[in-house]
Design an enzyme around this catalytic site. Structure first.
Site, PDB file in Angstrom:
ATOM      1  N   TRP A  98       0.826  -1.200   0.000  1.00 44.27           N
ATOM      2  CA  TRP A  98       0.000   0.000   0.000  1.00 44.27           C
ATOM      3  C   TRP A  98       0.867   1.259   0.000  1.00 44.27           C
ATOM      4  CZ3 TRP A  98      -3.908  -1.400   4.518  1.00 44.27           C
ATOM      5  CH2 TRP A  98      -4.746  -2.438   4.079  1.00 44.27           C
ATOM      6  N   ASN A 136       1.176  -1.429 -10.026  1.00 44.83           N
ATOM      7  CA  ASN A 136      -0.241  -1.394 -10.378  1.00 44.83           C
ATOM      8  C   ASN A 136      -1.052  -0.364  -9.610  1.00 44.83           C
ATOM      9  OD1 ASN A 136      -2.778  -2.508 -11.526  1.00 44.83           O
ATOM     10  ND2 ASN A 136      -3.153  -3.100  -9.387  1.00 44.83           N
ATOM     11  N   GLU A 173      -6.924  -4.355 -16.028  1.00 46.12           N
ATOM     12  CA  GLU A 173      -5.928  -3.297 -16.233  1.00 46.12           C
ATOM     13  C   GLU A 173      -6.456  -1.917 -15.852  1.00 46.12           C
ATOM     14  OE1 GLU A 173      -4.708  -3.744 -20.304  1.00 46.12           O
ATOM     15  OE2 GLU A 173      -3.831  -5.720 -19.918  1.00 46.12           O
ATOM     16  N   ASP A 182      -5.885   2.748  -8.937  1.00 46.96           N
ATOM     17  CA  ASP A 182      -5.215   2.052 -10.031  1.00 46.96           C
ATOM     18  C   ASP A 182      -4.421   3.038 -10.885  1.00 46.96           C
ATOM     19  OD1 ASP A 182      -5.170  -0.703 -11.136  1.00 46.96           O
ATOM     20  OD2 ASP A 182      -5.778   0.354 -12.963  1.00 46.96           O
ATOM     21  N   ARG A 211      11.038  -8.619  -7.399  1.00 43.33           N
ATOM     22  CA  ARG A 211       9.830  -9.406  -7.566  1.00 43.33           C
ATOM     23  C   ARG A 211       8.742  -8.383  -7.860  1.00 43.33           C
ATOM     24  NH1 ARG A 211       4.416  -9.589  -5.347  1.00 43.33           N
ATOM     25  NH2 ARG A 211       3.663 -11.729  -5.441  1.00 43.33           N
ATOM     26  N   ASP A 213       4.855  -7.269  -8.290  1.00 41.53           N
ATOM     27  CA  ASP A 213       3.512  -7.611  -7.848  1.00 41.53           C
ATOM     28  C   ASP A 213       2.480  -7.390  -8.965  1.00 41.53           C
ATOM     29  OD1 ASP A 213       1.760  -8.195  -5.537  1.00 41.53           O
ATOM     30  OD2 ASP A 213       1.000  -6.170  -5.888  1.00 41.53           O
ATOM     31  N   GLU A 243       4.598 -11.595 -10.630  1.00 39.36           N
ATOM     32  CA  GLU A 243       3.460 -12.375 -10.139  1.00 39.36           C
ATOM     33  C   GLU A 243       2.297 -12.276 -11.124  1.00 39.36           C
ATOM     34  OE1 GLU A 243       0.075 -12.224  -6.649  1.00 39.36           O
ATOM     35  OE2 GLU A 243       0.870 -10.428  -7.587  1.00 39.36           O
ATOM     36  N   GLY A 247      -3.328 -20.035 -13.292  1.00 36.31           N
ATOM     37  CA  GLY A 247      -2.889 -21.406 -13.527  1.00 36.31           C
ATOM     38  C   GLY A 247      -2.672 -21.774 -14.984  1.00 36.31           C
ATOM     39  N   HIS A 308       2.687 -15.869   0.567  1.00 39.58           N
ATOM     40  CA  HIS A 308       1.877 -15.073   1.479  1.00 39.58           C
ATOM     41  C   HIS A 308       0.441 -14.876   0.985  1.00 39.58           C
ATOM     42  CE1 HIS A 308       3.509 -12.676  -1.665  1.00 39.58           C
ATOM     43  NE2 HIS A 308       2.881 -11.587  -1.314  1.00 39.58           N
ATOM     44  N   ARG A 356       0.766 -15.496   7.398  1.00 40.60           N
ATOM     45  CA  ARG A 356       1.835 -14.508   7.569  1.00 40.60           C
ATOM     46  C   ARG A 356       2.244 -14.463   9.036  1.00 40.60           C
ATOM     47  NH1 ARG A 356      -0.774  -9.829   3.541  1.00 40.60           N
ATOM     48  NH2 ARG A 356      -0.842 -11.173   1.704  1.00 40.60           N
TER      49      ARG A 356
END
Ligand SMILES: *[C@@H]1O[C@H](CO)[C@@H](O)[C@H](O)[C@H]1NC(C)=O
Length: 472
Positions: A98, A136, A173, A182, A211, A213, A243, A247, A308, A356
């Site tokens: 955040w 994002n 998006e 956003d 990494r 997100d 990320e 699947g 997480h 977590r």
């Protein structure tokens, strides 16, 4: 050009090289094994601390805390860590996703100097540091954008709407995930800020990887530009793992083929099915074959069992032996293995935030699972050149067994579990070991087999996994 000017330019060029970033590439990361942790949950300083009474808010972990427990991480053989986002967050953002001010370090975790000191200490120990970053969205401020430094104008965001259809990339998006404002990455100021900030973060803190997100919630034009100009250009092809929580291999490849690496969610589901739910091991063969066809470089995918965002494996089923098999598969299988903190202490939390947990008061290096993971990760490291240059080759499969090699390392796993006295046996034919080679199980040094006529016999008792390496 005047001789002196020429020399001066040469000196300048050299100093740029010397002072410039020293980020690590995809090929280098393939030889690493990553330990994933949340800064707020890992360590408060020493090994002990107050129990946290609310996992939905800050629990007190810090960068200095991580630094004080590097022996614990390194004791398992890990040579890289992925830490949760480090930037200042809006209230309650213990997880880091955040953002409030991306150029400030979250004061709950420490100072800029603390973060740099953590990275320095990691580098002294040859541990690489990957930091989680978000492009994002920012923190939950509804439309009160003044609260967000650098993205303080309405035009920096898409018009307010909510993501409701996770199959619709347009909706994903342009609308808000969990009502988080956003960002409009097509806005030139937003694009430039995100690009410059990435360079600032990596250079200032000497990071080795990122990494990323919520990749599928941002359009692919942004990723193409960021990859080309920033990650490849300004940051010398730094490795990133994105990320894409999905699947479908072809879907995650739409992003992986742009940015270089993505988390292997499809394989995550397969591993959970076969080891966590004792479904047929042929699913691994099918997934491998499918991914061979889809990915140009499946070795660059990040592989994992827990993270997480999902119920832990031991929450889905409680048999450690099955977890051990899943870990064995993940550490030696294709991809860059990522082990989530707390696996070594049998954490079994359910969905966020219960997955977590705090690790303080539980840094037990004698625990069976800590020792088990140490053996796996250290063996991967000892054989890393051989493993990195060798494909994962299936050597035996049926509904309950899956065995494979990575070069000289032979790996046997089963999904029968520990509850029944199950004895699984099979013969392996493999021509790459010299005749008469003795292979020993890394978990029990006297458990050895000999290669005769290019064959050897494997026995697994009580649902155990085994890893055989040639005896020195
Ligand atoms: C835990 O923290 C969250 C976030 O600040 C808060 O909304 C919630 O009320 C807290 N729960 C308890 C039991 O204090």
């Amino acid at each position: 050009m005047h001789k002196f000017t020429a020399l001066l330019s040469l000196a300048l060029i050299l100093s740029v090289f010397i002072a410039g970033v020293n980020t690590a590439t995809k090929e280098e990361w393939k030889k690493r094994t990553i330990y994933q942790l949340l800064t707020d949950r890992f360590s408060v300083g020493g090994p002990n601390g107050h129990e946290c009474n609310n996992l939905s808010n800050y629990c007190g972990g810090t960068f200095n805390g991580i630094k004080s427990q590097l022996d614990y991480i390194q004791g398992m053989g890990f040579d890289a860590i992925w830490i949760s986002p480090v930037v200042e967050n809006t209230d309650g953002g213990y997880h880091g996703y955040w953002a409030k001010d991306i150029y400030k370090i979250n004061p709950r975790f420490g100072t800029e100097d603390d973060l740099r000191s953590l990275v320095d200490e990691c580098h002294k120990r040859d541990i690489w540091v990957m930091v989680d970053v978000v492009y994002n969205h920012v923190g939950p401020v509804d439309t009160d954008y003044n609260q967000i430094k650098d993205f303080n104008k309405p035009e920096h965001y898409h018009t307010k709407c909510q993501v409701t259809n996770f199959q619709d990339t347009g909706n994903m998006e342009y609308c808000r995930l969990s009502n988080l404002p956003d960002l409009n990455q097509n806005h030139p100021e937003v694009y430039k800020t995100l690009s410059d900030w990435t360079v600032w973060l990596v250079e200032k803190f000497n990071l080795d990887g990122l990494r990323i997100d919520t990749v599928a919630f941002v359009n692919r034009e942004f990723w193409s530009a960021l990859k080309k100009e920033t990650l490849e250009g300004r940051l010398k092809d730094i490795y990133v793992v994105g990320e894409v929580f999905d699947g479908r291999s072809d879907f995650i490849n739409q992003y992986g083929s742009i940015i270089g690496g993505v988390l292997n969610y499809p394989m995550y589901y397969t591993v959970q099915n076969v080891y966590g739910r004792s479904e047929s091991m042929y699913q691994i063969r099918a997934r491998m074959n499918e991914q061979d066809a889809v990915f140009s470089d499946a070795g660059a995918l990040g592989t994992f069992i827990d993270n997480h965002d999902n119920n832990r494996f031991l929450n889905i089923q409680s048999d450690w032996k099955l977890f051990m098999n899943a870990l064995t598969y993940t550490v030696f299988g294709r991809g860059i293995p990522i082990i989530y903190y707390g696996s070594e202490q049998l954490f079994n939390g359910a969905h966020d935030p219960f997955n977590r947990e705090t690790l303080w008061n539980k840094f037990n290096t004698k625990s069976e699972m800590y020792q088990f993971i140490s053996k796996l990760v250290k063996t991967r490291r000892n054989f890393i050149d051989n493993i990195a240059s060798s494909k994962q080759v299936e050597r035996y499969v049926n509904d309950k067994l899956y065995a494979f090699t990575r070069g000289q390392v032979f790996v046997a796993t089963t999904n029968v579990g520990s509850f029944r006295d199950q004895r699984m046996e099979f013969d392996v034919t493999y021509h790459d070991y010299a005749e008469g080679t003795t292979l020993c199980n890394i978990f029990f040094e006297n458990d050895c087999v000999q290669v005769q006529n290019n064959k050897f016999h494997i026995v697994l008792n009580y649902g155990e996994s085994k890893v055989f390496v040639p005896r020195k």
